[in-house]
Design a protein around this motif. Structure first.
Motif, PDB file in Angstrom:
ATOM      1  N   ASP A  82     -33.819 -71.822  40.859  1.00  0.00           N
ATOM      2  CA  ASP A  82     -33.407 -70.536  40.434  1.00  0.00           C
ATOM      3  C   ASP A  82     -33.773 -70.450  38.557  1.00  0.00           C
ATOM      4  O   ASP A  82     -33.712 -69.388  38.272  1.00  0.00           O
ATOM      5  CB  ASP A  82     -31.994 -70.265  40.503  1.00  0.00           C
ATOM      6  N   LEU A  83     -34.279 -71.518  38.304  1.00  0.00           N
ATOM      7  CA  LEU A  83     -34.483 -71.555  36.895  1.00  0.00           C
ATOM      8  C   LEU A  83     -35.903 -70.899  36.436  1.00  0.00           C
ATOM      9  O   LEU A  83     -36.817 -71.188  37.218  1.00  0.00           O
ATOM     10  CB  LEU A  83     -34.420 -72.987  36.083  1.00  0.00           C
ATOM     11  N   THR A  84     -36.128 -70.248  35.116  1.00  0.00           N
ATOM     12  CA  THR A  84     -37.391 -69.855  34.702  1.00  0.00           C
ATOM     13  C   THR A  84     -37.933 -70.686  33.825  1.00  0.00           C
ATOM     14  O   THR A  84     -39.222 -70.398  33.306  1.00  0.00           O
ATOM     15  CB  THR A  84     -37.256 -68.740  34.300  1.00  0.00           C
ATOM     16  N   LEU A  85     -37.167 -71.741  33.184  1.00  0.00           N
ATOM     17  CA  LEU A  85     -37.780 -72.445  32.090  1.00  0.00           C
ATOM     18  C   LEU A  85     -36.956 -73.766  32.225  1.00  0.00           C
ATOM     19  O   LEU A  85     -35.877 -73.835  32.190  1.00  0.00           O
ATOM     20  CB  LEU A  85     -37.599 -71.765  30.638  1.00  0.00           C
ATOM     21  N   VAL A  86     -37.834 -74.817  32.418  1.00  0.00           N
ATOM     22  CA  VAL A  86     -37.180 -76.178  32.452  1.00  0.00           C
ATOM     23  C   VAL A  86     -37.769 -77.256  31.414  1.00  0.00           C
ATOM     24  O   VAL A  86     -39.127 -77.125  31.278  1.00  0.00           O
ATOM     25  CB  VAL A  86     -37.491 -76.444  33.835  1.00  0.00           C
ATOM     26  N   GLN A  96     -49.234 -86.748  30.740  1.00  0.00           N
ATOM     27  CA  GLN A  96     -49.014 -85.469  31.333  1.00  0.00           C
ATOM     28  C   GLN A  96     -49.614 -84.165  30.412  1.00  0.00           C
ATOM     29  O   GLN A  96     -49.174 -84.422  29.146  1.00  0.00           O
ATOM     30  CB  GLN A  96     -47.815 -84.961  31.987  1.00  0.00           C
ATOM     31  N   MET A  97     -50.448 -83.335  30.728  1.00  0.00           N
ATOM     32  CA  MET A  97     -51.021 -82.429  29.941  1.00  0.00           C
ATOM     33  C   MET A  97     -49.920 -81.228  29.695  1.00  0.00           C
ATOM     34  O   MET A  97     -49.938 -80.108  30.186  1.00  0.00           O
ATOM     35  CB  MET A  97     -52.065 -81.730  30.313  1.00  0.00           C
ATOM     36  N   LYS A  98     -48.514 -81.670  29.208  1.00  0.00           N
ATOM     37  CA  LYS A  98     -47.520 -80.716  28.753  1.00  0.00           C
ATOM     38  C   LYS A  98     -47.261 -80.781  27.287  1.00  0.00           C
ATOM     39  O   LYS A  98     -47.532 -81.635  26.475  1.00  0.00           O
ATOM     40  CB  LYS A  98     -46.336 -81.201  29.460  1.00  0.00           C
ATOM     41  N   ARG A  99     -46.824 -79.653  26.930  1.00  0.00           N
ATOM     42  CA  ARG A  99     -46.266 -79.277  25.559  1.00  0.00           C
ATOM     43  C   ARG A  99     -45.156 -80.257  25.298  1.00  0.00           C
ATOM     44  O   ARG A  99     -44.431 -80.880  26.143  1.00  0.00           O
ATOM     45  CB  ARG A  99     -45.737 -78.095  25.217  1.00  0.00           C
ATOM     46  N   VAL A 100     -44.837 -80.983  24.090  1.00  0.00           N
ATOM     47  CA  VAL A 100     -44.077 -82.066  23.650  1.00  0.00           C
ATOM     48  C   VAL A 100     -42.998 -81.506  22.693  1.00  0.00           C
ATOM     49  O   VAL A 100     -43.745 -81.143  21.524  1.00  0.00           O
ATOM     50  CB  VAL A 100     -44.703 -83.468  23.572  1.00  0.00           C
ATOM     51  N   LEU A 101     -41.866 -81.350  22.899  1.00  0.00           N
ATOM     52  CA  LEU A 101     -41.098 -80.710  21.918  1.00  0.00           C
ATOM     53  C   LEU A 101     -40.053 -81.538  21.242  1.00  0.00           C
ATOM     54  O   LEU A 101     -39.185 -82.416  22.393  1.00  0.00           O
ATOM     55  CB  LEU A 101     -40.365 -79.370  22.450  1.00  0.00           C
ATOM     56  N   ILE A 136     -41.076 -84.961  36.236  1.00  0.00           N
ATOM     57  CA  ILE A 136     -41.651 -84.114  35.029  1.00  0.00           C
ATOM     58  C   ILE A 136     -42.700 -83.326  35.162  1.00  0.00           C
ATOM     59  O   ILE A 136     -42.699 -82.179  34.454  1.00  0.00           O
ATOM     60  CB  ILE A 136     -42.052 -85.356  34.072  1.00  0.00           C
ATOM     61  N   ALA A 137     -43.530 -83.411  36.204  1.00  0.00           N
ATOM     62  CA  ALA A 137     -44.539 -82.475  36.778  1.00  0.00           C
ATOM     63  C   ALA A 137     -44.141 -80.952  36.972  1.00  0.00           C
ATOM     64  O   ALA A 137     -44.570 -79.926  36.660  1.00  0.00           O
ATOM     65  CB  ALA A 137     -45.426 -82.987  37.731  1.00  0.00           C
ATOM     66  N   LEU A 138     -42.706 -80.935  37.355  1.00  0.00           N
ATOM     67  CA  LEU A 138     -41.767 -79.456  37.948  1.00  0.00           C
ATOM     68  C   LEU A 138     -41.411 -78.876  36.516  1.00  0.00           C
ATOM     69  O   LEU A 138     -41.418 -77.498  36.746  1.00  0.00           O
ATOM     70  CB  LEU A 138     -40.885 -79.897  38.703  1.00  0.00           C
ATOM     71  N   ALA A 139     -41.560 -79.620  35.282  1.00  0.00           N
ATOM     72  CA  ALA A 139     -40.816 -78.809  34.013  1.00  0.00           C
ATOM     73  C   ALA A 139     -42.107 -78.044  33.309  1.00  0.00           C
ATOM     74  O   ALA A 139     -43.387 -78.462  33.364  1.00  0.00           O
ATOM     75  CB  ALA A 139     -40.420 -79.868  33.157  1.00  0.00           C
ATOM     76  N   ASP A 140     -41.650 -77.180  32.610  1.00  0.00           N
ATOM     77  CA  ASP A 140     -42.537 -76.517  31.538  1.00  0.00           C
ATOM     78  C   ASP A 140     -43.154 -77.236  30.462  1.00  0.00           C
ATOM     79  O   ASP A 140     -44.057 -77.300  29.938  1.00  0.00           O
ATOM     80  CB  ASP A 140     -42.062 -75.050  31.296  1.00  0.00           C
ATOM     81  N   ALA A 141     -42.162 -78.093  29.916  1.00  0.00           N
ATOM     82  CA  ALA A 141     -42.475 -78.945  28.742  1.00  0.00           C
ATOM     83  C   ALA A 141     -41.595 -80.101  28.777  1.00  0.00           C
ATOM     84  O   ALA A 141     -40.598 -80.302  29.495  1.00  0.00           O
ATOM     85  CB  ALA A 141     -42.224 -78.023  27.356  1.00  0.00           C
TER      86      ALA A 141
END
Length: 258
Positions: A82-86, A96-101, A136-141
């Motif tokens: 049910d989440l929109t940002l993870v 993984q090609m994800k943003r790192v914050l 981790i692949a399920l997350a936005d960042a």
């Protein structure tokens, strides 16, 4: 024990999601950290020792309401459905090609997302091995912490605590829970009058070597003025000085003067 059907409706803060936590004690300490910083919703993905867990209650230190309302899910996908940002927390580069914050940037991004009606969640992994790459692949960042790379591993509750601190600090715009007691600044006339009194008494007692008097009085004034005295502080200093400069009381048992 809460189930998937009783997910919390409080959407004003990120959801803390503990993926397959292995020790009840860490769940309890994570709940305590959440309570410290107003994170109201905990989700648990397949906790190793089942749920509820008495060991969690023992370490929650009053945050048992978060344990009682915690929602249990069978897997990570269900926990974030049910989440929109993870965000997925990890101490290691995963390729993984994800943003790192960092926590500051992640919270700064999450706040307007929540204000706009979105639901935000933070994934925290297992104590021994963290999150799996597929999770981790399920997350936005990716969310990671600026720690010493020679020892990057954080305890689960510590990781939750650091995120909670950043969330609450930004929510409160850095305001502390209480402020310094208000001080009424002393007027310059009040301060200079105290200096005149003190220096006159010290002169009368031969405190200053004549050749050093000017320098010593100037330095003493600088010492008092460096902080900025309040009215009460000037009154206190003057009272202390007055007491010390009186003739000493005769001690009990002293022989009378001849």
């Amino acid at each position: 024990m809460s189930t998937e059907s009783s997910t919390s409706s409080d959407t004003r803060a990120p959801v803390v999601i503990l993926v397959e936590p292995q020790m009840g004690e860490n769940i309890g300490m994570a709940a305590r950290a959440m309570a410290n910083f107003a994170l109201p919703e905990m989700r648990l993905v397949a906790p190793r020792d089942g749920w509820p867990n008495p060991a969690a209650t023992a370490t929650a230190a009053g945050a048992t309401h978060l344990l009682e309302s915690a929602t249990v899910f069978p897997d990570t996908r269900a926990a974030i459905a049910d989440l929109t940002l993870v965000y997925a927390t990890t101490a290691r580069e995963r390729g993984q090609m994800k943003r790192v914050l960092g926590p500051k940037e992640a919270v700064a991004e999450a706040r307007p997302a929540i204000a706009g009606g979105g639901r935000v969640g933070i994934l925290f992994g297992r104590e021994r091995e963290g999150l799996w790459n597929d999770e981790i692949a399920l997350a936005d960042a990716i969310l990671t912490y600026p720690v010493d790379p020679a020892f990057p591993s954080l305890n689960l509750a510590q990781a939750v605590l650091l995120l909670g601190y950043e969330w609450f600090s930004q929510s409160q715009e850095g305001a502390l829970p209480f402020a310094e007691v208000e001080r009424v600044p002393a007027s310059r006339e009040m301060v200079v009058s105290f200096f005149d009194f003190l220096e006159a008494e010290l002169d009368a007692r031969g405190f200053y070597p004549p050749e050093k008097r000017t320098t010593m009085t100037r330095n003493m004034r600088d010492m008092f003025l460096r902080r900025g005295l309040s009215e009460q502080e000037v009154r206190t200093f003057r009272g202390v000085a007055s007491t010390l400069m009186r003739s000493p009381r005769k001690l009990a048992g002293d022989e009378p003067a001849a």
